[in-house]
Design an enzyme around this catalytic site. Structure first.
Site, PDB file in Angstrom:
ATOM      1  N   LYS A   1       0.863  -1.182   0.000  1.00  0.00           N
ATOM      2  CA  LYS A   1       0.000   0.000   0.000  1.00  0.00           C
ATOM      3  C   LYS A   1       0.892   1.221   0.000  1.00  0.00           C
ATOM      4  O   LYS A   1       1.615   1.472   0.965  1.00  0.00           O
ATOM      5  CB  LYS A   1      -0.904   0.001   1.227  1.00  0.00           C
ATOM      6  CG  LYS A   1      -1.729   1.284   1.345  1.00  0.00           C
ATOM      7  CD  LYS A   1      -2.737   1.198   2.468  1.00  0.00           C
ATOM      8  CE  LYS A   1      -3.481   2.507   2.610  1.00  0.00           C
ATOM      9  NZ  LYS A   1      -4.540   2.435   3.625  1.00  0.00           N
TER      10      LYS A   1
ATOM     11  N   LYS B   1      -2.237  -2.004  -3.633  1.00  0.00           N
ATOM     12  CA  LYS B   1      -2.994  -0.753  -3.717  1.00  0.00           C
ATOM     13  C   LYS B   1      -2.059   0.424  -3.841  1.00  0.00           C
ATOM     14  O   LYS B   1      -1.096   0.488  -3.091  1.00  0.00           O
ATOM     15  CB  LYS B   1      -3.830  -0.680  -2.450  1.00  0.00           C
ATOM     16  CG  LYS B   1      -4.493   0.634  -2.169  1.00  0.00           C
ATOM     17  CD  LYS B   1      -5.133   0.556  -0.818  1.00  0.00           C
ATOM     18  CE  LYS B   1      -5.602   1.931  -0.444  1.00  0.00           C
ATOM     19  NZ  LYS B   1      -6.190   2.004   0.848  1.00  0.00           N
TER      20      LYS B   1
HETATM   21  C1  PBG Z   1      -7.500   3.561   5.415  1.00  0.00           C
HETATM   22  C2  PBG Z   1      -7.714   3.416   3.971  1.00  0.00           C
HETATM   23  C3  PBG Z   1      -7.541   4.349   2.949  1.00  0.00           C
HETATM   24  C4  PBG Z   1      -7.983   3.746   1.780  1.00  0.00           C
HETATM   25  C5  PBG Z   1      -8.410   2.462   2.114  1.00  0.00           C
HETATM   26  N1  PBG Z   1      -8.229   2.259   3.473  1.00  0.00           N
HETATM   27  C6  PBG Z   1      -7.074   5.756   2.991  1.00  0.00           C
HETATM   28  C7  PBG Z   1      -5.706   6.092   3.353  1.00  0.00           C
HETATM   29  O1  PBG Z   1      -4.832   5.227   3.498  1.00  0.00           O
HETATM   30  O2  PBG Z   1      -5.486   7.286   3.559  1.00  0.00           O
HETATM   31  C8  PBG Z   1      -8.010   4.398   0.432  1.00  0.00           C
HETATM   32  C9  PBG Z   1      -8.893   3.763  -0.582  1.00  0.00           C
HETATM   33  C10 PBG Z   1      -9.233   4.617  -1.747  1.00  0.00           C
HETATM   34  O3  PBG Z   1      -8.611   5.636  -2.057  1.00  0.00           O
HETATM   35  O4  PBG Z   1     -10.190   4.238  -2.411  1.00  0.00           O
HETATM   36  N2  PBG Z   1      -6.188   3.593   5.825  1.00  0.00           N
END
Ligand code: PBG
Length: 325
Positions: free
Chosen positions: A195, A248
């Site tokens: 991520k 992601k």
């Molecule tokens: C929570 C989380 C996020 C997303 C999914 N879980 C936001 C972030 O990390 O700031 C983003 C998903 C998206 O942009 O669709 N940590």
């Protein structure tokens, strides 16, 4: 000419016959933002996506399920007043996610796969994904028990899959251990192995009211310049007991989806994130692209790279508008 590749492109039936990639409703996971208030609130940067109350969410899932969308990923959007530095609402038995999970499981039982986001950012007053000390440093080990308890609350409510997105080290072990100790040996973990930090999550943070109030997420989310680091983290997650791995954002990481697929560690889920969705929508509104077609091409590319499943805000449209069946 002996070799004419165009022979296999002569008709749709012929192209279908030799198509290598399949995209079906079963591959898609629809995200839901669940709010404590009844009814629904639009999200301006994500056309067609809403923050919805529990009953409204159940109604929407019922429609989606009829069209073959059988998996959901739930994000809680608690009231600002429920947020605190220690995120205590995330472990509330009567929190919005436990309520939503119970309602969905009551309505659809094992016909629906219910996944829940496990992360503190929607629950902390400072908006970080973990606890923060006096100097503003996000605490790793201190955060783990909270994440594990949050996942346990979701499992008790009936969730099938806990999906930790916080990016703390060791959280899969912490969650697996607590779930097992409490008899939830059959609850799966979908771990965000890769991520990246950055600008791809902007519209999501509008939806989930989860922007960090100071700093950024670069000390816990990964540096997008790194690939080998992601493979290492994926391996660690599997060793800790992750059942599935998340990558992601999706399109910027097709290389990593492919490499993870080759490594054959676990089923791979790709998250087609908010800005990947919203940029197509915005460009379509400007008349610059054919949005529906472009969105579908995003999803096909992600599948072709090797994702077994895709979290996408376009899931509902894909089945409703008949892009896929
Ligand atoms: C929570 C989380 C996020 C997303 C999914 N879980 C936001 C972030 O990390 O700031 C983003 C998903 C998206 O942009 O669709 N940590």
């Amino acid at each position: 000419m002996l070799n004419r590749s165009r022979r296999l492109r002569t008709s749709l039936a012929m192209r279908n016959l030799v198509a290598e990639t399949d995209l079906r409703p079963r591959h898609l996971i629809q995200p839901h933002f669940v709010q404590p208030q009844a009814g629904s609130t639009e999200i301006s940067s994500m056309p067609g996506i809403v923050n919805a109350g529990v009953d409204e969410t159940v109604r929407q899932v019922e429609k989606d399920l009829r069209k073959g969308l059988a998996s959901v990923l739930l994000f809680g959007v608690p009231d600002e007043a429920a947020k605190s530095p220690d995120a205590s609402y995330c472990c509330d038995h009567e929190g919005v996610i436990p309520q939503a999970v119970r309602a969905l499981k009551k309505a659809f039982g094992s016909d629906l796969v219910v996944m829940t986001d496990v992360c503190l950012c929607g629950y902390t007053s400072h908006g970080h994904c973990g606890l923060v000390d006096e100097e503003g440093v996000v605490q790793n080990d201190e955060t783990l028990p909270l994440l594990a308890e949050m996942a346990l609350r979701h499992a008790e409510a009936g969730a099938d899959v806990a999906a930790p997105s916080d990016m703390m080290d060791g959280r899969v072990t912490a969650i697996r251990t607590l779930l097992d100790q409490n008899g939830f040996t059959r609850t799966s973990i979908l771990s965000y192995a890769i991520k990246h930090a950055g600008a791809f999550y902007g519209p999501f943070r509008e939806a989930a009211h989860s922007s960090p109030k100071f700093g950024d997420r670069k000390t816990y989310q990964m540096d997008p310049r790194n690939a080998r680091e992601g493979l290492r983290d994926a391996l660690l997650d599997v060793e800790e007991g992750a059942d599935m791995l998340m990558v992601k954002p999706a399109l910027p990481n097709l290389d990593l989806i492919w490499r993870l697929r080759e490594a054959q560690l676990a089923p791979i889920c790709a998250y087609h994130v908010s800005s990947e969705f919203s940029s197509v929508k915005a460009a379509d509104r400007l008349g610059w692209v054919v949005g529906d077609q472009l969105m579908l091409e995003h999803l096909i590319a992600i599948r072709r790279a090797g994702a077994d499943m895709i979290v996408t805000y376009a899931g509902r449209e894909a089945v409703e508008k008949g892009w896929i069946s």
